[in-house]
Design a protein around this motif. Structure first.
Motif, PDB file in Angstrom:
ATOM      1  N   LEU A   8      27.504  34.937  15.070  1.00 45.96           N
ATOM      2  CA  LEU A   8      26.372  34.352  15.796  1.00 45.96           C
ATOM      3  C   LEU A   8      25.443  35.403  16.395  1.00 45.96           C
ATOM      4  CD1 LEU A   8      28.102  31.317  17.580  1.00 45.96           C
ATOM      5  CD2 LEU A   8      26.668  31.311  15.528  1.00 45.96           C
ATOM      6  N   ASP A   9      25.918  36.635  16.502  1.00 44.32           N
ATOM      7  CA  ASP A   9      25.042  37.682  17.053  1.00 44.32           C
ATOM      8  C   ASP A   9      24.282  38.420  15.959  1.00 44.32           C
ATOM      9  OD1 ASP A   9      27.243  38.928  15.958  1.00 44.32           O
ATOM     10  OD2 ASP A   9      27.410  40.451  17.524  1.00 44.32           O
ATOM     11  N   SER A  10      24.484  38.006  14.691  1.00 44.44           N
ATOM     12  CA  SER A  10      23.833  38.704  13.579  1.00 44.44           C
ATOM     13  C   SER A  10      22.415  38.193  13.369  1.00 44.44           C
ATOM     14  CB  SER A  10      24.633  38.501  12.294  1.00 44.44           C
ATOM     15  OG  SER A  10      24.595  37.141  11.900  1.00 44.44           O
ATOM     16  N   ARG A  11      21.594  39.045  12.770  1.00 44.51           N
ATOM     17  CA  ARG A  11      20.238  38.676  12.377  1.00 44.51           C
ATOM     18  C   ARG A  11      20.265  38.271  10.910  1.00 44.51           C
ATOM     19  NH1 ARG A  11      17.185  38.119  16.987  1.00 44.51           N
ATOM     20  NH2 ARG A  11      17.721  39.806  18.457  1.00 44.51           N
ATOM     21  N   ILE A  12      19.741  37.136  10.600  1.00 41.81           N
ATOM     22  CA  ILE A  12      19.738  36.676   9.219  1.00 41.81           C
ATOM     23  C   ILE A  12      18.396  36.015   8.938  1.00 41.81           C
ATOM     24  CG2 ILE A  12      20.775  34.421   9.759  1.00 41.81           C
ATOM     25  CD1 ILE A  12      22.425  34.753   7.149  1.00 41.81           C
ATOM     26  N   THR A  13      17.856  36.208   7.747  1.00 40.33           N
ATOM     27  CA  THR A  13      16.524  35.702   7.425  1.00 40.33           C
ATOM     28  C   THR A  13      16.573  34.694   6.281  1.00 40.33           C
ATOM     29  OG1 THR A  13      16.026  37.391   5.754  1.00 40.33           O
ATOM     30  CG2 THR A  13      15.567  37.954   8.075  1.00 40.33           C
ATOM     31  N   ILE A  14      15.516  33.909   6.184  1.00 42.29           N
ATOM     32  CA  ILE A  14      15.378  32.956   5.078  1.00 42.29           C
ATOM     33  C   ILE A  14      15.368  33.702   3.744  1.00 42.29           C
ATOM     34  CG2 ILE A  14      13.863  31.262   3.991  1.00 42.29           C
ATOM     35  CD1 ILE A  14      15.062  30.105   6.422  1.00 42.29           C
ATOM     36  N   ASP A  15      14.687  34.845   3.704  1.00 34.21           N
ATOM     37  CA  ASP A  15      14.624  35.639   2.469  1.00 34.21           C
ATOM     38  C   ASP A  15      16.019  36.055   2.016  1.00 34.21           C
ATOM     39  OD1 ASP A  15      11.852  35.638   2.028  1.00 34.21           O
ATOM     40  OD2 ASP A  15      11.557  37.207   3.519  1.00 34.21           O
ATOM     41  N   GLN A  16      16.841  36.495   2.956  1.00 35.50           N
ATOM     42  CA  GLN A  16      18.197  36.923   2.616  1.00 35.50           C
ATOM     43  C   GLN A  16      19.018  35.763   2.045  1.00 35.50           C
ATOM     44  OE1 GLN A  16      19.287  38.420   6.476  1.00 35.50           O
ATOM     45  NE2 GLN A  16      18.976  40.564   5.886  1.00 35.50           N
ATOM     46  N   LEU A  17      18.911  34.617   2.693  1.00 30.48           N
ATOM     47  CA  LEU A  17      19.672  33.457   2.245  1.00 30.48           C
ATOM     48  C   LEU A  17      19.189  32.953   0.887  1.00 30.48           C
ATOM     49  CD1 LEU A  17      19.873  31.536   5.640  1.00 30.48           C
ATOM     50  CD2 LEU A  17      21.796  32.574   4.424  1.00 30.48           C
ATOM     51  N   ALA A  18      17.869  32.898   0.713  1.00 33.13           N
ATOM     52  CA  ALA A  18      17.314  32.436  -0.564  1.00 33.13           C
ATOM     53  C   ALA A  18      17.721  33.372  -1.701  1.00 33.13           C
ATOM     54  CB  ALA A  18      15.792  32.335  -0.464  1.00 33.13           C
ATOM     55  N   ASP A  19      17.685  34.678  -1.463  1.00 33.10           N
ATOM     56  CA  ASP A  19      18.097  35.645  -2.486  1.00 33.10           C
ATOM     57  C   ASP A  19      19.583  35.500  -2.807  1.00 33.10           C
ATOM     58  OD1 ASP A  19      15.566  36.663  -2.657  1.00 33.10           O
ATOM     59  OD2 ASP A  19      15.941  38.394  -1.350  1.00 33.10           O
ATOM     60  N   LYS A  20      20.388  35.312  -1.785  1.00 28.39           N
ATOM     61  CA  LYS A  20      21.839  35.210  -1.983  1.00 28.39           C
ATOM     62  C   LYS A  20      22.206  34.035  -2.874  1.00 28.39           C
ATOM     63  CE  LYS A  20      26.240  34.816   0.478  1.00 28.39           C
ATOM     64  NZ  LYS A  20      26.935  34.839   1.786  1.00 28.39           N
ATOM     65  N   TYR A  21      21.500  32.895  -2.685  1.00 24.89           N
ATOM     66  CA  TYR A  21      21.863  31.682  -3.418  1.00 24.89           C
ATOM     67  C   TYR A  21      20.932  31.380  -4.595  1.00 24.89           C
ATOM     68  CZ  TYR A  21      25.181  31.044   0.304  1.00 24.89           C
ATOM     69  OH  TYR A  21      26.230  31.242   1.180  1.00 24.89           O
ATOM     70  N   GLY A  22      19.995  32.290  -4.853  1.00 19.96           N
ATOM     71  CA  GLY A  22      19.170  32.188  -6.051  1.00 19.96           C
ATOM     72  C   GLY A  22      18.248  30.987  -6.074  1.00 19.96           C
ATOM     73  N   VAL A  23      17.691  30.629  -4.917  1.00 18.49           N
ATOM     74  CA  VAL A  23      16.753  29.503  -4.839  1.00 18.49           C
ATOM     75  C   VAL A  23      15.498  29.955  -4.105  1.00 18.49           C
ATOM     76  CG1 VAL A  23      18.558  27.744  -4.885  1.00 18.49           C
ATOM     77  CG2 VAL A  23      17.774  28.654  -2.672  1.00 18.49           C
ATOM     78  N   SER A  24      14.456  29.169  -4.203  1.00 14.64           N
ATOM     79  CA  SER A  24      13.231  29.489  -3.471  1.00 14.64           C
ATOM     80  C   SER A  24      13.428  29.189  -1.982  1.00 14.64           C
ATOM     81  CB  SER A  24      12.062  28.666  -4.007  1.00 14.64           C
ATOM     82  OG  SER A  24      12.221  27.295  -3.663  1.00 14.64           O
ATOM     83  N   LYS A  25      12.614  29.813  -1.167  1.00 12.46           N
ATOM     84  CA  LYS A  25      12.696  29.571   0.275  1.00 12.46           C
ATOM     85  C   LYS A  25      12.390  28.108   0.597  1.00 12.46           C
ATOM     86  CE  LYS A  25       9.818  32.936   1.258  1.00 12.46           C
ATOM     87  NZ  LYS A  25       8.965  33.848   2.065  1.00 12.46           N
ATOM     88  N   THR A  26      11.431  27.533  -0.128  1.00  9.52           N
ATOM     89  CA  THR A  26      11.062  26.131   0.106  1.00  9.52           C
ATOM     90  C   THR A  26      12.225  25.195  -0.204  1.00  9.52           C
ATOM     91  OG1 THR A  26       8.738  26.579  -0.392  1.00  9.52           O
ATOM     92  CG2 THR A  26       9.481  24.287  -0.533  1.00  9.52           C
ATOM     93  N   THR A  27      12.887  25.434  -1.345  1.00  4.93           N
ATOM     94  CA  THR A  27      14.042  24.607  -1.716  1.00  4.93           C
ATOM     95  C   THR A  27      15.149  24.732  -0.684  1.00  4.93           C
ATOM     96  OG1 THR A  27      13.582  24.762  -4.091  1.00  4.93           O
ATOM     97  CG2 THR A  27      15.846  24.255  -3.443  1.00  4.93           C
TER      98      THR A  27
END
Length: 315
Positions: free
Chosen positions: A228-247
Motif C-alpha cells: 500500500l505504500d508503493s507508487r503504481i501507475t496506470i501505464d505500468q498496469l496496462a503494460d503488465k496486462y497487455g491492454v490499453s489504459k482505457t480498457t
C-alpha cells in the motif's frame, strides 16, 4: 405461506443459517451470529417473497451453492449499497450497483455470483411464476409466466441502470415505517410489476465482461493492495496486462464501481481505520504505511473520507 420458497435456502446455502420468525417477518441469519449477513424477509403473496439483504461476504463459495432448482424462479434485485455480479452464459459477467435494477431468471444467471466489494445491501424479490401468476392477475393485467419465458428465450436477464422512475417505485421501501412495512411492500411489489407491464426492456443497458477480463481485474486489485505504500501507475498496469489504459480503467470501474485510484485511496483509508482502532501504531507510522508523504496529507485525506481526523477517530 410460501414454505416452498423458504425451503429453497436448504438447497442453495452451504453455510450454517438460522430462520427466525419475528412478528410478520422472517429473518434468515447467514453463518454463526450472522457472520455473513442477514435477510429480513416478508411473504407478500403466494409465490412472492421480498428480502431486505445485508451481506458481508468476501468468498461466495463459503456461503452459497449455485444449484439448479425445480421452480421457475424470477429474481428482482435492487442495489442500495455495494455491487452484485452474475455470470450469464458461458463467458459473460454483468455487474450492477447503487440504484440499479436487475431482473433475472435464477437458473440462467446463478451459475456464479459474487459481491465484488465484499459487502452488499439491497432488496431482492423472489417470484415463483407458476404459483404467483394467477394471483397477480387478480390485480394486474400482466402475465408473469409469459414475461419469464420471454426473458428465458433472450439472455436470461434485464439490467436497468439507476433512474428516477426506479427510485420512485423502490427507493421509499428502504425507509418505510416498520408499522406499515408489510402492507407497503405488498403495494410496492404490485406497483413494480405494473411498471414492468408498460416498460420496454428491449434496450440493453448492461455492460458485460469476459471471465478473462474479470480475472485480469482481480489480479490488478492484488497488485494495488500488495504494497500500500508503493507508487503504481496506470501505464505500468496496462503494460503488465497487455491492454490499453482505457480498457483497463473501464473494466476496473465496471467491476468495482469506482475509478482505479479512487478505489485504492478508499481501500487504504479503510485499512487505516482498522489500524487506528487496533492502536498498535502511531498516526505517523500508519500514514507512512499507507504511502502518504506526510502525516498532514494523510490527516487531510482521512478527514475528507471519514469525516473526522485520525486522532479524533482513535478516541
Amino acid at each position: 405461506m410460501n414454505e416452498e420458497l423458504y425451503g429453497l435456502f436448504d438447497v442453495i446455502l452451504q453455510s450454517d443459517f438460522s430462520i427466525k420468525q419475528q412478528d410478520n417477518k422472517t429473518i434468515i441469519e447467514l453463518g454463526e451470529n450472522s457472520e455473513y449477513g442477514r435477510m429480513e424477509t416478508y411473504s407478500l403473496f403466494p409465490g412472492i417473497v421480498l428480502a431486505y439483504m445485508n451481506m458481508d461476504i468476501e468468498n461466495m463459495d463459503e456461503v452459497f451453492i449455485e444449484e439448479k432448482i425445480d421452480s421457475r424462479l424470477l429474481e428482482i434485485n435492487h442495489s442500495s449499497r455495494g455491487r452484485y455480479a452474475y455470470t450469464v452464459g458461458n463467458d459473460k459477467i454483468i455487474y450492477f450497483g447503487h440504484g440499479d435494477l436487475c431482473i433475472s431468471i435464477y437458473d440462467l444467471t446463478k451459475t456464479l455470483s459474487e459481491f465484488p466489494l465484499g459487502y452488499y445491501e439491497g432488496l431482492e424479490i423472489f417470484i415463483d411464476v407458476d404459483v404467483a401468476n394467477d394471483y397477480i392477475k387478480n390485480y394486474i393485467d400482466f402475465d408473469l409466466i409469459e414475461f419469464y419465458e420471454t426473458l428465458e428465450k433472450d439472455k436470461g436477464f434485464v439490467l436497468v441502470r439507476a433512474n428516477e422512475r426506479i427510485d420512485h417505485v423502490i427507493g421509499e421501501l428502504y425507509s418505510v415505517d416498520e408499522r406499515i412495512r408489510e402492507s407497503y411492500c405488498k403495494l410496492k411489489c404490485l406497483e413494480l410489476i405494473l411498471f414492468f407491464s408498460i416498460t420496454n426492456f428491449s434496450r440493453d443497458e448492461s455492460v458485460s465482461l469476459s471471465k478473462k477480463q474479470v480475472e485480469m481485474i482481480e489480479n490488478v486489485k492484488k497488485d494495488l493492495i500488495k504494497d500500500l505504500d508503493s507508487r503504481i501507475t496506470i501505464d505500468q498496469l496496462a503494460d503488465k496486462y497487455g491492454v490499453s489504459k482505457t480498457t483497463l480503467k473501464n473494466c476496473f470501474k465496471e467491476v468495482y464501481g469506482k475509478p482505479i485510484f479512487k478505489w485504492r485511496k478508499e481501500y487504504k483509508l479503510d485499512c487505516a481505520c482498522r489500524l487506528i482502532k487496533k492502536d498498535e501504531h502511531s498516526i505517523s507510522e500508519i500514514s507512512k504505511m499507507m504511502g502518504y508523504s506526510s502525516p498532514s496529507k494523510f490527516s487531510q485525506a482521512f478527514k475528507e473520507y471519514v469525516g473526522c481526523s485520525p486522532s479524533e477517530y482513535k478516541k
